[in-house]
Structure formats: C-alpha cells, structure tokens
Write a protein that holds these residues in place. Structure first.
Motif, short mmCIF file in Angstrom:
data_model
loop_
_atom_site.label_atom_id
_atom_site.label_comp_id
_atom_site.label_asym_id
_atom_site.label_seq_id
_atom_site.Cartn_x
_atom_site.Cartn_y
_atom_site.Cartn_z
N TYR A 33 16.49 44.55 62.07
CA TYR A 33 15.68 44.52 60.84
C TYR A 33 16.51 43.79 59.78
CZ TYR A 33 18.07 48.55 58.62
OH TYR A 33 18.96 49.39 58.04
N TYR A 35 18.17 44.12 56.96
CA TYR A 35 19.50 44.44 56.42
C TYR A 35 20.60 44.35 57.49
CZ TYR A 35 23.35 46.97 54.30
OH TYR A 35 24.59 47.33 53.83
N SER A 51 17.67 37.27 49.06
CA SER A 51 16.48 36.51 48.61
C SER A 51 16.26 35.25 49.43
CB SER A 51 16.62 36.16 47.13
OG SER A 51 17.76 35.37 46.95
N TYR A 54 15.33 37.27 53.75
CA TYR A 54 14.09 38.00 54.02
C TYR A 54 12.85 37.07 54.00
CZ TYR A 54 17.31 41.91 53.19
OH TYR A 54 18.39 42.76 53.24
N PRO A 55 12.74 36.18 53.02
CA PRO A 55 11.60 35.23 53.10
C PRO A 55 11.69 34.30 54.31
CG PRO A 55 12.49 35.30 50.88
CD PRO A 55 13.45 36.03 51.75
N ARG A 58 10.13 35.89 57.26
CA ARG A 58 8.66 35.82 57.16
C ARG A 58 8.14 34.44 57.59
NH1 ARG A 58 5.34 40.17 55.10
NH2 ARG A 58 6.85 41.83 54.85
N TRP A 70 6.62 47.25 62.77
CA TRP A 70 7.10 48.33 61.90
C TRP A 70 7.43 49.53 62.81
CZ3 TRP A 70 8.32 48.29 56.89
CH2 TRP A 70 7.81 47.25 56.08
N ARG A 76 13.16 56.32 58.23
CA ARG A 76 12.66 55.30 57.31
C ARG A 76 11.91 54.22 58.10
NH1 ARG A 76 17.25 53.83 54.23
NH2 ARG A 76 16.77 55.52 52.80
N ASN A 77 10.77 53.80 57.57
CA ASN A 77 10.00 52.73 58.24
C ASN A 77 10.68 51.39 58.00
OD1 ASN A 77 7.83 53.38 59.83
ND2 ASN A 77 6.48 53.76 58.09
N ASP B 22 2.99 44.78 51.88
CA ASP B 22 3.80 44.63 53.09
C ASP B 22 5.21 44.13 52.75
OD1 ASP B 22 3.89 44.70 55.94
OD2 ASP B 22 3.96 42.51 55.91
N ILE B 23 5.27 43.13 51.88
CA ILE B 23 6.58 42.56 51.51
C ILE B 23 7.42 43.59 50.77
CG2 ILE B 23 7.71 40.83 50.03
CD1 ILE B 23 5.39 38.92 50.74
N ALA B 25 7.24 46.85 50.92
CA ALA B 25 7.67 47.92 51.84
C ALA B 25 8.91 47.46 52.62
CB ALA B 25 6.54 48.26 52.79
N GLU B 26 8.88 46.22 53.08
CA GLU B 26 10.02 45.71 53.84
C GLU B 26 11.26 45.57 52.95
OE1 GLU B 26 9.51 41.81 55.51
OE2 GLU B 26 11.30 42.00 56.76
N ALA B 29 12.76 48.96 52.24
CA ALA B 29 13.52 49.50 53.38
C ALA B 29 14.90 48.84 53.47
CB ALA B 29 12.74 49.27 54.67
N ASN B 30 14.92 47.52 53.31
CA ASN B 30 16.20 46.80 53.41
C ASN B 30 17.13 47.17 52.25
OD1 ASN B 30 15.70 45.32 55.75
ND2 ASN B 30 14.54 43.76 54.63
N VAL B 64 13.07 36.05 43.22
CA VAL B 64 13.01 36.69 44.54
C VAL B 64 11.59 36.56 45.10
CG1 VAL B 64 13.17 38.93 45.73
CG2 VAL B 64 14.94 38.25 44.10
N TYR B 68 9.05 33.96 48.57
CA TYR B 68 8.04 34.35 49.55
C TYR B 68 6.79 33.48 49.48
CZ TYR B 68 10.59 38.63 50.69
OH TYR B 68 11.53 39.52 51.12
#
Lengths: 112, 344
Positions: A33, A35, A51, A54-55, A58, A70, A76-77, B22-23, B25-26, B29-30, B64, B68
């Motif tokens: 995941y 992190y 920043s 993570y994008p 996606r 998920w 934690r989800n 969705d973004i 939530a992710e 979590a991170n 940030v 996206y």
C-alpha cells in the motif's frame, strides 16, 4: 536559487520522472500500500514525496498497469496495489529500454 | 488528530467530486500509518509544531490535490506551433483589414482629425480581441483533442504524414544584390500604405492635415491653386491604390520578397503622366490670384515668381524620375540580354 541551480533542478526532475515510474513498477511486483511502498523505495535510496507517489499509483492504475483492492490490515482499511498482467509486460519492455539506455550511456562515458 | 482532519478536508475541496472520497480515504490511511511510525519513533505523540512541520513538508492542500487531476493544458505542446502561427497571421491580417477599413471610412464620415487618432488608438484593442478569439478556439481544440484523441485528425504539418515535396521552393533574391523584404516589412508597408491613403483622401475636405495652421494663412491670402492640381491629386491617389493592390496581391501570392521589375517600372511611369501634364500646362499657371482685377498690381509679380519656381521644381522632379525610369529599363534590358545569351 541561481539560474544554473534552477536548470539543474529541472533536468534532475526530468531524469528522475521516468526512473521513479520504473522503480514503482518493479517494487509492485510484490503487493504494497502507499506508505509501505514509499518506505521501501526510501530504504533502497529512492526518496519520493507523498504528493508525487500516491497520484502516480492512481495514474498507473488508470493506465491498466496496476490493480488495487481495499483491505483491512492492522485495524485500518488500506488500498493495496500490485502489478497487473499488462503491467508485467510493460515492465519487461521498460526494463529492456532502461538497460539499453544505461549501457549506451556507459559506452559513451568509456569512450571519452 | 484534528490538524490532519483539517488538512484532509482542505485537500478534499480541490479534488474531483467523483473520486474525492476514495482519494481521501487512501490518503488518510497512508498518512495515519506514517504518523504512527513517527510517533513510535519518538515514543510520544507529536506536538502541534511537529505536526505542522510534517504537513508543511507534504505540501499545500491545493498542490497535493492538483497532482490527482488529469494534466490539462490550455494549449498543449502538440498544437502550440500551429496556434502561434495562426495567431501571428490572424493579427497581421486583422491589422491590414482594420487599416483598410479606417482608410476608406474615415475620409467619408469624419468631420475632424481626432477621428484618425481615435481609430489608431483602437488598434491595440482590435488586436487583443482577435488574439483572444484565436486563443479561445485553440483552447477548445486542445480540450477536445485531450478527451477524444481518436476522433481528432492529425494536424497538417505536425503529423508524420507530411511530404517533403510539399515544401515551398527556395526564396531567391531576384538580382542577387538587393535583400528581399521580410514578411512583417511587407505587411507594415501595406498597413502604412492604407493609412497614408486615408490621410491623402482627407486632404480635399481637411487641408489642415497637410498644411497644419498654415491653412488659415493660405485661406486669407490672395492666392489660389489652379484646377489642374485636382487632376494631379487624383493621379497620386490612383498611384497609391495601384501600389496597394499590387502589394496585397504579392502578399497573397507569397511573392512579397522582391517587387517584380515590371512593378518598379510602373511605379515610375504612373507619376510621370501627371507630372508631364503639369509641366506642359498652358502658361505654366499653377497658382493664380483669387481676385485678379483687385490684386494684379500688388501681387502679380509674386504669382509669376511662384509659378516659375514651381515649374522649375516640377522639371527637376520629372527629370529625376525619368532618369530612374531609364535606369530601370536599362537594367531590365540588360537582364533580358544576359538570360537570352545564357540560353544560347
């Protein structure tokens, strides 16, 4: 920042951009995941901002190179990513390309 | 952690509506996992100051969230060269057309010289309007091309299907000595040509534009111009019209670099006609008295002197143009002879 520092920074970012994608794809041959992926890359000497990473995940998923799900972990989800079958084919091609570029650069450096 | 919640709330506001939950939530979590790691390293909860430093390092919420978003250009690099070319052409042609319009309309409608100044001051806003419209059209093209690339045909000149044989021929200098006109120079000549024509057409109704305050002195003087100056004036107008038509044609045909030799000869022949008419006028009367019966005694000699001087001046000008014409004709004959000689 001086002009030459600015130019260096721009060129460094350009150089890193493709390499980071390649490193992420390699690292996601094993599920991660966001992190933990960032931590693994940093542990291997490749620091990447949240920043940016993570994008990027996606974007690669939208391009069909990654799949995600998920799942709950440690109460934690979290969204876990891994390489898709298309991503594996693409990674092979990119690694081949990267090795060819690397060898060419080394040859050019040796002939100087 | 309140600060993290506030941060994620701020990021959410800049995310696309469809994917924001969705973004977030992710991201949560991170970030929470990262926060736990940091706190276990510290063996205590992070202070507010440490939390602020950490979030500051991640970046402003808008930046940030922007990462996206799909990368979107107003006018992207693939169509920018065409946009830049079209923009320059549109602005040059807008300038030409606007100059033509004001050169034609102002002499007909204006009642004072300030209209010319107003028309000239409107040029920047006309050009900005044209530039804005061109930009809007290309921004729309970019938008469509980014979303439906499969439906957009490749732009001519930028796709891989271009043919080298479609390249324009080399631009030759006609005699190897004179440097050809550049495109902006050719456009500037047309623009200023039309502005000059407009100014010329203002003269009969508003002699102030040529004589300035001297017009009041002239009107109160006992002298008046002879009628043949009206014919001469319209010959000058005709010469300018011919020149402008020729230059516009050259521009449209892409042959603006060098005037044809025939054009250069025509530009010398046309003014010769009214000049010869002027120097052969009966008794060389160019200026006459308004009231001969009253002023002959007092200003008769002045009129004679003026007429002799004007006649002499006209003779000199005619001679210069005739010599230039003879030179042009001689060069034309020499070029023809050389070409003829080379072909045998």
């Amino acid at each position: 920042m001086t002009v030459s520092q600015n130019i260096f920074e721009n060129l460094r970012l350009e150089l890193r951009r493709g390499c980071l994608t390649l490193a992420v794809l390699v690292q996601l041959r094993r599920e991660h995941y966001g992190y933990t992926l960032r931590k693994d890359l940093a542990a291997n000497g490749l620091d990447i901002d949240e920043s940016t990473l993570y994008p990027l995940l996606r974007r690669l998923e939208t391009q069909g190179l990654l799949v995600s799900e998920w799942r709950e972990e440690e109460k934690r989800n979290k969204r876990f990513y891994r390489l898709s079958s298309d991503g594996e084919v693409m990674l092979d091609q990119l690694l081949h390309e990267w090795q060819a570029i690397n060898e060419s650069i080394n040859r050019i450096l040796e002939t100087r | 952690m309140e600060l993290l919640d506030r941060y994620l709330q701020a990021v959410k506001k800049f995310l696309p509506l469809r994917r924001q939950d969705d973004i977030i939530a992710e991201l949560r979590a991170n970030m929470e996992a990262q926060l736990e790691d940091k706190e276990s390293e510290l063996t205590r909860p992070m202070t507010i100051g440490e939390q602020e430093d950490w979030l500051r390092k991640i970046g402003p919420p808008m930046m940030v969230a922007a990462r996206y978003q799909t990368q979107q250009y107003l006018i992207g690099p693939s169509i920018f060269p065409v946009y830049w070319y079209v923009l320059r052409m549109a602005m040059l042609w807008a300038l030409i057309i606007y100059s033509v319009v004001i050169a034609v309309i102002i002499p007909i409608t204006t009642s004072n010289g300030s209209s010319v100044v107003e028309a000239l001051l409107r040029i920047p806003s006309v050009l900005m309007t044209v530039a804005a419209w061109v930009t809007v059209v290309f921004a729309a093209l970019e938008f469509v091309a980014a979303r439906y690339p499969e439906k957009c045909p490749p732009i001519a000149g930028l796709s891989g299907n271009w043919s080298p044989s479609s390249l324009p021929p080399l631009e030759k200098e006609s005699d190897g000595k004179r440097k050809g006109r550049s495109y902006p120079q050719a456009v500037a000549e047309i623009v200023f040509g039309f502005l000059f024509l407009g100014w010329l057409l203002l003269i009969p109704r508003h002699p102030f534009v040529i004589m300035g305050p001297g017009v009041y002195f002239w009107r109160s003087s006992p002298f008046q111009l002879a009628d043949m100056w009206i014919t001469f004036f319209w010959w000058i107008v005709a010469l300018n019209v011919v020149q402008l038509i020729w230059r516009c044609t050259d521009l449209l045909r892409g042959t603006w670099q060098q005037s044809a030799r025939l054009q250069q000869i025509a530009y010398k022949v046309i003014p010769l006609i009214p000049l010869i008419q002027l120097i052969t006028v009966r008794d060389h009367v160019y200026v006459a008295l308004k009231h001969p019966a009253l002023d002959q005694l007092r200003h008769g000699n002045s009129v004679d002197t003026i007429n002799k001087s004007v006649h002499m001046g006209l003779l000199v000008v005619t001679a210069i143009i005739a010599i230039q014409l003879a030179f042009e004709c001689g060069q034309l004959a020499w070029d023809w002879y050389q070409k003829h000689d080379a072909s045998h």
